[in-house]
Scaffold this motif. Structure first.
Motif, PDB file in Angstrom:
ATOM      1  N   GLY A   7      75.757  15.260 -14.480  1.00  0.00           N
ATOM      2  CA  GLY A   7      75.556  16.620 -14.958  1.00  0.00           C
ATOM      3  C   GLY A   7      75.078  17.561 -13.864  1.00  0.00           C
ATOM      4  N   GLY A   8      75.530  17.350 -12.635  1.00  0.00           N
ATOM      5  CA  GLY A   8      75.158  18.213 -11.534  1.00  0.00           C
ATOM      6  C   GLY A   8      73.858  17.837 -10.858  1.00  0.00           C
ATOM      7  N   VAL A   9      73.153  16.854 -11.399  1.00  0.00           N
ATOM      8  CA  VAL A   9      71.899  16.404 -10.805  1.00  0.00           C
ATOM      9  C   VAL A   9      72.173  15.149  -9.994  1.00  0.00           C
ATOM     10  N   SER A  10      71.786  15.159  -8.732  1.00  0.00           N
ATOM     11  CA  SER A  10      72.021  14.000  -7.895  1.00  0.00           C
ATOM     12  C   SER A  10      71.134  12.842  -8.326  1.00  0.00           C
ATOM     13  N   ARG A  11      71.533  11.633  -7.957  1.00  0.00           N
ATOM     14  CA  ARG A  11      70.727  10.463  -8.288  1.00  0.00           C
ATOM     15  C   ARG A  11      69.341  10.580  -7.662  1.00  0.00           C
ATOM     16  N   ARG A  12      69.267  11.078  -6.455  1.00  0.00           N
ATOM     17  CA  ARG A  12      67.958  11.234  -5.813  1.00  0.00           C
ATOM     18  C   ARG A  12      67.080  12.193  -6.602  1.00  0.00           C
ATOM     19  N   GLU A  13      67.653  13.296  -7.074  1.00  0.00           N
ATOM     20  CA  GLU A  13      66.880  14.266  -7.847  1.00  0.00           C
ATOM     21  C   GLU A  13      66.416  13.665  -9.167  1.00  0.00           C
ATOM     22  N   GLU A  14      67.273  12.863  -9.777  1.00  0.00           N
ATOM     23  CA  GLU A  14      66.913  12.200 -11.029  1.00  0.00           C
ATOM     24  C   GLU A  14      65.725  11.267 -10.823  1.00  0.00           C
ATOM     25  N   ILE A  15      65.805  10.453  -9.769  1.00  0.00           N
ATOM     26  CA  ILE A  15      64.721   9.523  -9.477  1.00  0.00           C
ATOM     27  C   ILE A  15      63.440  10.288  -9.142  1.00  0.00           C
ATOM     28  N   ALA A  16      63.579  11.359  -8.369  1.00  0.00           N
ATOM     29  CA  ALA A  16      62.406  12.148  -7.975  1.00  0.00           C
ATOM     30  C   ALA A  16      61.698  12.728  -9.196  1.00  0.00           C
ATOM     31  N   ALA A  17      62.470  13.238 -10.159  1.00  0.00           N
ATOM     32  CA  ALA A  17      61.870  13.814 -11.362  1.00  0.00           C
ATOM     33  C   ALA A  17      61.158  12.745 -12.176  1.00  0.00           C
ATOM     34  N   ASN A  18      61.793  11.585 -12.318  1.00  0.00           N
ATOM     35  CA  ASN A  18      61.174  10.496 -13.072  1.00  0.00           C
ATOM     36  C   ASN A  18      59.927   9.983 -12.379  1.00  0.00           C
ATOM     37  N   LEU A  19      59.990   9.901 -11.061  1.00  0.00           N
ATOM     38  CA  LEU A  19      58.844   9.426 -10.292  1.00  0.00           C
ATOM     39  C   LEU A  19      57.667  10.380 -10.441  1.00  0.00           C
ATOM     40  N   THR A  20      57.944  11.674 -10.414  1.00  0.00           N
ATOM     41  CA  THR A  20      56.889  12.666 -10.602  1.00  0.00           C
ATOM     42  C   THR A  20      56.254  12.533 -11.981  1.00  0.00           C
ATOM     43  N   ALA A  21      57.088  12.322 -12.997  1.00  0.00           N
ATOM     44  CA  ALA A  21      56.575  12.189 -14.360  1.00  0.00           C
ATOM     45  C   ALA A  21      55.687  10.956 -14.494  1.00  0.00           C
ATOM     46  N   ALA A  55      66.685   3.046  -1.214  1.00  0.00           N
ATOM     47  CA  ALA A  55      66.611   4.003  -0.102  1.00  0.00           C
ATOM     48  C   ALA A  55      66.070   5.346  -0.584  1.00  0.00           C
ATOM     49  N   HIS A  56      66.514   5.783  -1.770  1.00  0.00           N
ATOM     50  CA  HIS A  56      65.979   7.035  -2.325  1.00  0.00           C
ATOM     51  C   HIS A  56      64.474   6.911  -2.575  1.00  0.00           C
ATOM     52  N   LEU A  57      64.050   5.785  -3.125  1.00  0.00           N
ATOM     53  CA  LEU A  57      62.637   5.581  -3.419  1.00  0.00           C
ATOM     54  C   LEU A  57      61.784   5.671  -2.159  1.00  0.00           C
ATOM     55  N   VAL A  58      62.229   5.023  -1.106  1.00  0.00           N
ATOM     56  CA  VAL A  58      61.488   5.067   0.155  1.00  0.00           C
ATOM     57  C   VAL A  58      61.413   6.500   0.671  1.00  0.00           C
ATOM     58  N   ASP A  59      62.536   7.212   0.577  1.00  0.00           N
ATOM     59  CA  ASP A  59      62.573   8.611   1.021  1.00  0.00           C
ATOM     60  C   ASP A  59      61.619   9.480   0.218  1.00  0.00           C
ATOM     61  N   LEU A  60      61.339   9.047  -1.032  1.00  0.00           N
ATOM     62  CA  LEU A  60      60.443   9.794  -1.917  1.00  0.00           C
ATOM     63  C   LEU A  60      58.996   9.309  -1.831  1.00  0.00           C
ATOM     64  N   GLY A  61      58.726   8.424  -0.887  1.00  0.00           N
ATOM     65  CA  GLY A  61      57.353   8.008  -0.643  1.00  0.00           C
ATOM     66  C   GLY A  61      56.921   6.719  -1.290  1.00  0.00           C
ATOM     67  N   VAL A  62      57.832   6.011  -1.961  1.00  0.00           N
ATOM     68  CA  VAL A  62      57.485   4.724  -2.568  1.00  0.00           C
ATOM     69  C   VAL A  62      57.342   3.663  -1.482  1.00  0.00           C
ATOM     70  N   THR A  63      56.297   2.874  -1.571  1.00  0.00           N
ATOM     71  CA  THR A  63      56.041   1.844  -0.559  1.00  0.00           C
ATOM     72  C   THR A  63      56.139   0.426  -1.109  1.00  0.00           C
TER      73      THR A  63
END
Length: 252
Positions: A7-21, A55-63
């Motif tokens: 729906g126009g939202v990238s997988r990285r953006e989806e993961i980032a939003a869920n991670l923030t929540a 890879a997206h998770l690491v880019d978003l700060g997940v360790t």
């Protein structure tokens, strides 16, 4: 690595939003429990999800990430870019057969599911063999998985609480394993009160273990549906998958 879209939202953006929540849920749970979010480690469970998600998770700060199937976990760790892998602590959280010990120690930084002396021995020997092959020292962090169920509700994996002291002594007596704490999964079918009571029991068991093994400070409990209850009980590590990565895709 490429990212898919929905729906126009990238997988990285989806993961980032869920991670923030999820992080906001942890913050609120810590505030309610009078704890600091800084003492909570979030382990993202990546079972059945592709390497690109890691890879997206690491880019978003997940360790920290977790896997529970040896074959899948080993393949993913081998496929990961070394620069990405170097930023991760990889937790193996699934039930483990002794004949898989050699495979798991090749990629895991921590095994959270040690539930019997025989497995502890197999892991110790596997780490020693790996150290010998590498010509140096090596060790493996481990957690003891406790079965919090009783009677017919037992069986989600783990050692019965009555046998925990013996297993802790066994692990402490190995040469290559480092006892870091306890892990458990809440029994199925419990309401909120029952789950809270199960986690409280786990916290009591962890305190008992720490009286003789003060280095065993990790309490790994709580998943997508019950992380708030785990935080309230004193969990230091939360294992969250679905709330961050969504429903697991079909097995590949």
């Amino acid at each position: 690595m490429g990212a898919g879209s929905l729906g126009g939202v990238s997988r990285r953006e989806e993961i980032a939003a869920n991670l923030t929540a999820v992080r906001e849920r942890i913050d609120r749970a810590c505030e309610a429990a009078g704890r600091s979010p800084e003492v909570i480690s979030l382990i993202v469970i990546t079972k059945f999800h592709p390497v690109e998600d890691i890879a997206h998770l690491v880019d978003l700060g997940v360790t920290d990430i977790g896997e529970n199937r040896d074959q899948e976990a080993g393949a993913k760790m081998a496929e990961l870019d070394p620069a990405v892998r170097s930023q991760l602590t990889m937790h193996f959280v699934g039930q483990l057969q002794t004949n898989k010990a050699k495979s798991v120690v090749a990629y895991a930084d921590c095994v959270q599911s040690v539930d019997r002396p025989k497995l502890a021995g197999a892991l110790d020997r596997a780490v020693a063999a790996r150290a010998g092959d590498a010509g140096g020292e090596a060790s493996l962090d481990v957690l003891l998985q406790v079965d919090l169920g009783e009677g017919e509700d037992a069986g989600r994996g783990g050692i019965p609480p009555a046998e925990l002291t013996h297993l802790a002594e066994t692990v402490a007596g190995t040469h290559r394993l480092r006892l870091r704490g306890l892990m458990a999964v809440a029994p199925l079918g419990l309401d909120e009160e029952g789950t809270a009571a199960a986690f409280a029991r786990l916290a009591d068991l962890a305190q008992e273990v720490r009286t003789t093994h003060p280095e065993a400070t990790i309490l790994s409990a709580g998943m997508s549906g019950d992380l708030e209850l785990a935080v309230a009980a004193g969990a230091t590590h939360l294992r969250v998958g679905t709330a961050i990565l969504g429903s697991r895709p079909d097995r590949r």
